[in-house]
Design an enzyme around this catalytic site. Structure first.
Site, PDB file in Angstrom:
ATOM      1  N   LYS A 184       0.857  -1.197   0.000  1.00  0.00           N
ATOM      2  CA  LYS A 184       0.000   0.000   0.000  1.00  0.00           C
ATOM      3  C   LYS A 184       0.876   1.224   0.000  1.00  0.00           C
ATOM      4  O   LYS A 184       1.873   1.285   0.733  1.00  0.00           O
ATOM      5  CB  LYS A 184      -0.903  -0.015   1.244  1.00  0.00           C
ATOM      6  CG  LYS A 184      -1.640   1.255   1.500  1.00  0.00           C
ATOM      7  CD  LYS A 184      -3.133   1.036   1.681  1.00  0.00           C
ATOM      8  CE  LYS A 184      -3.946   2.286   1.401  1.00  0.00           C
ATOM      9  NZ  LYS A 184      -3.982   2.640  -0.023  1.00  0.00           N
ATOM     10  N   GLN A 229       7.547   3.927   3.856  1.00  0.00           N
ATOM     11  CA  GLN A 229       6.142   3.533   3.989  1.00  0.00           C
ATOM     12  C   GLN A 229       5.996   2.208   4.757  1.00  0.00           C
ATOM     13  O   GLN A 229       5.056   2.028   5.514  1.00  0.00           O
ATOM     14  CB  GLN A 229       5.555   3.410   2.565  1.00  0.00           C
ATOM     15  CG  GLN A 229       4.096   3.107   2.498  1.00  0.00           C
ATOM     16  CD  GLN A 229       3.245   4.365   2.677  1.00  0.00           C
ATOM     17  OE1 GLN A 229       3.741   5.415   3.087  1.00  0.00           O
ATOM     18  NE2 GLN A 229       1.975   4.250   2.407  1.00  0.00           N
ATOM     19  N   LYS A 289       6.160   3.133   8.437  1.00  0.00           N
ATOM     20  CA  LYS A 289       5.038   3.985   8.846  1.00  0.00           C
ATOM     21  C   LYS A 289       3.782   3.122   8.992  1.00  0.00           C
ATOM     22  O   LYS A 289       3.064   3.200   9.986  1.00  0.00           O
ATOM     23  CB  LYS A 289       4.806   5.079   7.793  1.00  0.00           C
ATOM     24  CG  LYS A 289       3.791   6.103   8.214  1.00  0.00           C
ATOM     25  CD  LYS A 289       3.487   7.112   7.120  1.00  0.00           C
ATOM     26  CE  LYS A 289       4.545   8.162   6.935  1.00  0.00           C
ATOM     27  NZ  LYS A 289       4.097   9.278   6.097  1.00  0.00           N
ATOM     28  N   LYS A 295       5.033   2.122  -3.279  1.00  0.00           N
ATOM     29  CA  LYS A 295       4.923   3.513  -3.757  1.00  0.00           C
ATOM     30  C   LYS A 295       5.022   3.460  -5.270  1.00  0.00           C
ATOM     31  O   LYS A 295       5.623   2.527  -5.819  1.00  0.00           O
ATOM     32  CB  LYS A 295       6.077   4.353  -3.200  1.00  0.00           C
ATOM     33  CG  LYS A 295       5.812   5.837  -3.200  1.00  0.00           C
ATOM     34  CD  LYS A 295       4.970   6.255  -2.001  1.00  0.00           C
ATOM     35  CE  LYS A 295       4.476   7.677  -2.138  1.00  0.00           C
ATOM     36  NZ  LYS A 295       3.755   8.118  -0.943  1.00  0.00           N
ATOM     37  N   GLY A 319      -3.479   8.270  -3.408  1.00  0.00           N
ATOM     38  CA  GLY A 319      -2.973   9.511  -3.981  1.00  0.00           C
ATOM     39  C   GLY A 319      -1.679   9.956  -3.316  1.00  0.00           C
ATOM     40  O   GLY A 319      -1.265   9.408  -2.293  1.00  0.00           O
ATOM     41  N   ASP A 320      -1.015  10.916  -3.902  1.00  0.00           N
ATOM     42  CA  ASP A 320       0.154  11.581  -3.323  1.00  0.00           C
ATOM     43  C   ASP A 320       0.263  12.885  -4.106  1.00  0.00           C
ATOM     44  O   ASP A 320      -0.725  13.319  -4.716  1.00  0.00           O
ATOM     45  CB  ASP A 320       1.405  10.685  -3.467  1.00  0.00           C
ATOM     46  CG  ASP A 320       2.613  11.216  -2.697  1.00  0.00           C
ATOM     47  OD1 ASP A 320       2.589  11.156  -1.467  1.00  0.00           O
ATOM     48  OD2 ASP A 320       3.573  11.724  -3.322  1.00  0.00           O
ATOM     49  N   THR A 354      -4.848  13.225   8.703  1.00  0.00           N
ATOM     50  CA  THR A 354      -3.429  13.449   8.985  1.00  0.00           C
ATOM     51  C   THR A 354      -3.244  14.565  10.015  1.00  0.00           C
ATOM     52  O   THR A 354      -2.490  14.412  10.988  1.00  0.00           O
ATOM     53  CB  THR A 354      -2.651  13.768   7.686  1.00  0.00           C
ATOM     54  OG1 THR A 354      -2.938  12.737   6.737  1.00  0.00           O
ATOM     55  CG2 THR A 354      -1.164  13.820   7.930  1.00  0.00           C
ATOM     56  N   ASN A 396      -3.849  20.853   3.535  1.00  0.00           N
ATOM     57  CA  ASN A 396      -4.701  19.837   4.160  1.00  0.00           C
ATOM     58  C   ASN A 396      -4.251  19.487   5.575  1.00  0.00           C
ATOM     59  O   ASN A 396      -5.047  19.509   6.509  1.00  0.00           O
ATOM     60  CB  ASN A 396      -4.713  18.588   3.259  1.00  0.00           C
ATOM     61  CG  ASN A 396      -5.408  17.431   3.931  1.00  0.00           C
ATOM     62  OD1 ASN A 396      -4.776  16.587   4.538  1.00  0.00           O
ATOM     63  ND2 ASN A 396      -6.724  17.403   3.857  1.00  0.00           N
ATOM     64  N   SER A 443      -6.672   5.487   5.371  1.00  0.00           N
ATOM     65  CA  SER A 443      -6.727   4.820   4.059  1.00  0.00           C
ATOM     66  C   SER A 443      -6.921   3.320   4.255  1.00  0.00           C
ATOM     67  O   SER A 443      -7.679   2.673   3.518  1.00  0.00           O
ATOM     68  CB  SER A 443      -5.437   5.052   3.277  1.00  0.00           C
ATOM     69  OG  SER A 443      -5.353   6.389   2.873  1.00  0.00           O
TER      70      SER A 443
HETATM   71  P1  NDP Z   1      -0.950  20.741   0.636  1.00  0.00           P
HETATM   72  O1  NDP Z   1      -0.464  20.862  -0.762  1.00  0.00           O
HETATM   73  O2  NDP Z   1      -2.428  20.677   0.919  1.00  0.00           O
HETATM   74  O3  NDP Z   1      -0.390  21.960   1.531  1.00  0.00           O
HETATM   75  C1  NDP Z   1       0.942  22.260   1.629  1.00  0.00           C
HETATM   76  C2  NDP Z   1       1.047  23.627   2.281  1.00  0.00           C
HETATM   77  O4  NDP Z   1       2.403  23.922   2.541  1.00  0.00           O
HETATM   78  C3  NDP Z   1       0.513  24.741   1.393  1.00  0.00           C
HETATM   79  O5  NDP Z   1      -0.136  25.694   2.194  1.00  0.00           O
HETATM   80  C4  NDP Z   1       1.784  25.306   0.790  1.00  0.00           C
HETATM   81  O6  NDP Z   1       1.699  26.670   0.421  1.00  0.00           O
HETATM   82  C5  NDP Z   1       2.713  25.179   1.958  1.00  0.00           C
HETATM   83  N1  NDP Z   1       4.103  25.220   1.548  1.00  0.00           N
HETATM   84  C6  NDP Z   1       4.671  24.600   0.497  1.00  0.00           C
HETATM   85  N2  NDP Z   1       5.974  24.893   0.457  1.00  0.00           N
HETATM   86  C7  NDP Z   1       6.207  25.706   1.510  1.00  0.00           C
HETATM   87  C8  NDP Z   1       7.350  26.347   2.026  1.00  0.00           C
HETATM   88  N3  NDP Z   1       8.536  26.212   1.424  1.00  0.00           N
HETATM   89  N4  NDP Z   1       7.226  27.098   3.152  1.00  0.00           N
HETATM   90  C9  NDP Z   1       6.041  27.232   3.772  1.00  0.00           C
HETATM   91  N5  NDP Z   1       4.924  26.664   3.310  1.00  0.00           N
HETATM   92  C10 NDP Z   1       5.017  25.917   2.213  1.00  0.00           C
HETATM   93  O7  NDP Z   1      -0.197  19.465   1.236  1.00  0.00           O
HETATM   94  P2  NDP Z   1      -0.589  18.598   2.484  1.00  0.00           P
HETATM   95  O8  NDP Z   1      -1.084  19.475   3.584  1.00  0.00           O
HETATM   96  O9  NDP Z   1      -1.410  17.439   2.059  1.00  0.00           O
HETATM   97  O10 NDP Z   1       0.834  17.990   2.855  1.00  0.00           O
HETATM   98  C11 NDP Z   1       1.776  18.713   3.642  1.00  0.00           C
HETATM   99  C12 NDP Z   1       2.900  17.763   4.018  1.00  0.00           C
HETATM  100  O11 NDP Z   1       2.372  16.640   4.742  1.00  0.00           O
HETATM  101  C13 NDP Z   1       3.692  17.152   2.868  1.00  0.00           C
HETATM  102  O12 NDP Z   1       4.997  16.960   3.309  1.00  0.00           O
HETATM  103  C14 NDP Z   1       3.011  15.785   2.668  1.00  0.00           C
HETATM  104  O13 NDP Z   1       3.889  14.858   2.044  1.00  0.00           O
HETATM  105  C15 NDP Z   1       2.758  15.420   4.118  1.00  0.00           C
HETATM  106  N6  NDP Z   1       1.735  14.415   4.333  1.00  0.00           N
HETATM  107  C16 NDP Z   1       0.456  14.629   3.897  1.00  0.00           C
HETATM  108  C17 NDP Z   1      -0.511  13.680   4.147  1.00  0.00           C
HETATM  109  C18 NDP Z   1      -1.942  13.909   3.775  1.00  0.00           C
HETATM  110  O14 NDP Z   1      -2.776  13.053   4.118  1.00  0.00           O
HETATM  111  N7  NDP Z   1      -2.281  15.012   3.121  1.00  0.00           N
HETATM  112  C19 NDP Z   1      -0.196  12.395   4.807  1.00  0.00           C
HETATM  113  C20 NDP Z   1       1.174  12.312   5.318  1.00  0.00           C
HETATM  114  C21 NDP Z   1       2.083  13.289   5.039  1.00  0.00           C
HETATM  115  P3  NDP Z   1       1.088  27.171  -0.994  1.00  0.00           P
HETATM  116  O15 NDP Z   1      -0.383  27.236  -0.747  1.00  0.00           O
HETATM  117  O16 NDP Z   1       1.738  28.487  -1.190  1.00  0.00           O
HETATM  118  O17 NDP Z   1       1.494  26.145  -2.026  1.00  0.00           O
END
Ligand code: NDP
Length: 443
Positions: A89, A110, A113, A125, A164-165, A208, A239, A375
């Protein structure tokens, strides 16, 4: 040279062209030697040498027609890394940077985790070096259909369940699922992250961020404390960040900051989640708009949420966002707890400084596992052909985060490094997989 050092050296030589994979394997193997010392039988069974080689890698061409009628060709991958505790997965990533090194690094991480969640799922992946940005819906659909035309023969609800990713959201999962169903002639939970009307799980969106906050609460509860009244700084506004803010505030914390890739906001009255969602989710605007509309809040250009003194810091934006200078500022301001919501947001130097200075540090591998956990709950609901209520999924998520926390804490204690959740998470995740691999013979 210890067993883990020997395998790390072999990997560095054999996979010199795969830096991300070598970095991830070195980080994990480098921290589990205490467990290996207690289990000499692992070395006799060449367990690490087997663990670092994916069970199967599928690589394929993905030809598709763009809107101008030209043929485009991308490279597709699926790394089926380890199925010792359940079907593979892991997410699919569509991004121009995708290559085998990155997918092997993510697939390897993964395994541990998922193992930590206690759910019976393996690690994998996949993805393609395709960039959905700037493509029409029709182009994305044709790409997804071509990608699935090869992938469908390798996956299945009991074999391999992608999700998704980056670059693969609800739209892409929909196109991929539609093509799978057509080719396999089966309606099964072969992908997660599905829409709520066709097999998706309630509370997956929140999972998350909520999970990371539940993890922070569990750490504090062990110290006889809670989030109630704590000052929390969160980065990101996507998110993970949004739902971390929401849950932390529900639990009585004062959340002072959020950020995006252009800057950050300090709101001494506490972040207004409704306005945050209006700005980022509905308008897809910049975080500066929040400050313009919220009296008393201040917008700062660039990075720097760590400048605001806090009790708990939760980086929830992106990789390597918390550098050494940020970690120094957090230590000086008396921050006692850092909980990673994002994947690898803290640089290695910053992590080491926080650990040295006695800050409790919770790695994303443990703290952000709530997403993959829900998931896996989506898979359970699909098998039962039922949809659980939001409250039921949320209760299970809470229970899973608590058991991840307890397992990581106990493993750190057993290794003689109490409170070190980095070692604890790696060792606890590893031991469960190792035990299953040992039981299943040399495969
Ligand atoms: P999103 O794309 O929804 O949000 C990412 C946020 O981070 C956006 O607000 C973005 O800003 C901001 N951002 C990006 N680059 C920077 C930076 N250099 N400095 C400050 N802010 C920044 O992603 P997610 O919230 O889904 O994911 C965030 C992290 O969590 C990632 O590392 C992801 O791999 C990890 N993750 C997510 C999971 C999930 O279920 N969603 C599960 C496990 C891990 P802007 O709006 O300007 O692009």
């Amino acid at each position: 040279m210890s067993y883990s050092e020997r395998v790390i050296a072999q990997l560095a030589e054999r996979y010199a062209g795969q830096p991300e994979f070598v970095q991830a394997t070195s980080e994990v193997l480098g921290s589990i030697q205490p467990a290996l010392d207690r289990h000499p039988e692992f070395e006799e069974a060449a367990l690490l040498e087997r663990l670092v080689e994916p069970e199967r890698i599928i690589m394929f061409r993905v030809p598709w027609l763009d809107d101008a009628g030209h043929v485009q060709v991308n490279r597709g991958y699926r790394v089926e890394f380890n199925s010792a505790i359940g079907p593979y997965k892991g997410g699919l990533r569509f991004h121009p940077s995708v290559n085998l090194s990155i997918l092997k690094f993510l697939g390897f991480e993964q395994i541990f985790k998922i193992s930590l969640t206690g759910l019976p799922i393996g690690g994998g992946k996949g993805g393609a070096d395709f960039d959905p940005k700037g493509k029409s819906d029709a182009e994305v659909m044709r790409f997804c259909q071509s990608f699935m035309t090869e992938l469908f023969r390798h996956i299945g609800a009991d074999t391999d369940v992608p999700a998704g990713d980056i670059g693969v959201g609800g739209r892409e999962i929909g196109y991929l699922f539609g093509q799978y169903k057509r080719l396999a002639n089966r309606y099964e939970g072969v992908l997660t992250g599905k829409g709520l009307t066709w097999g998706g799980s309630l509370a997956r969106t929140e999972a998350t961020g909520y999970g990371a906050v539940y993890f922070a609460s569990d750490v504090l509860a062990d110290k006889g404390e809670s989030l109630d009244g704590k000052r929390v700084n969160i980065t990101g506004a996507g998110n993970v960040a949004t739902y971390a803010v929401q849950k932390a505030e529900q639990l009585g914390a004062l959340v002072q900051t959020v950020s995006d890739s252009t800057g950050w906001v300090y709101d001494p009255a506490g972040i207004d989640v409704k306005l945050l969602r209006e700005v980022k989710e509905v308008r897809r605007g910049r975080i500066s708009e929040y400050a313009q509309e919220r009296e008393g809040s201040v917008y700062h250009e660039g990075a720097g949420c760590w400048e605001v003194p806090c009790d708990v810091y939760m980086p929830c934006a992106t990789q390597n966002e918390l550098p050494l200078e940020g970690a120094k500022a957090l230590v000086e301001a008396g921050c006692g707890l850092v909980v990673e919501g994002a994947n690898m947001p803290t640089t290695l130097k910053a992590t080491n400084l926080l650990l040295e200075k006695g800050v409790t540090f919770c790695p994303g591998k443990a703290a952000n596992a709530g997403g993959v956990a829900v998931s896996a709950l989506e898979m359970s609901q699909n098998s039962e052909r039922l949809q659980w209520t939001f409250e039921e999924v949320d209760e299970r998520l809470k229970g899973i985060m608590k058991s991840i926390h307890d397992n990581a804490r106990d493993a750190a204690d057993e290794c003689g490094v109490p409170g070190n959740y980095v070692v604890g998470a790696n060792v606890a995740g590893f031991l469960k997989v190792a035990d299953a691999m040992m039981a299943q013979g040399i495969v």
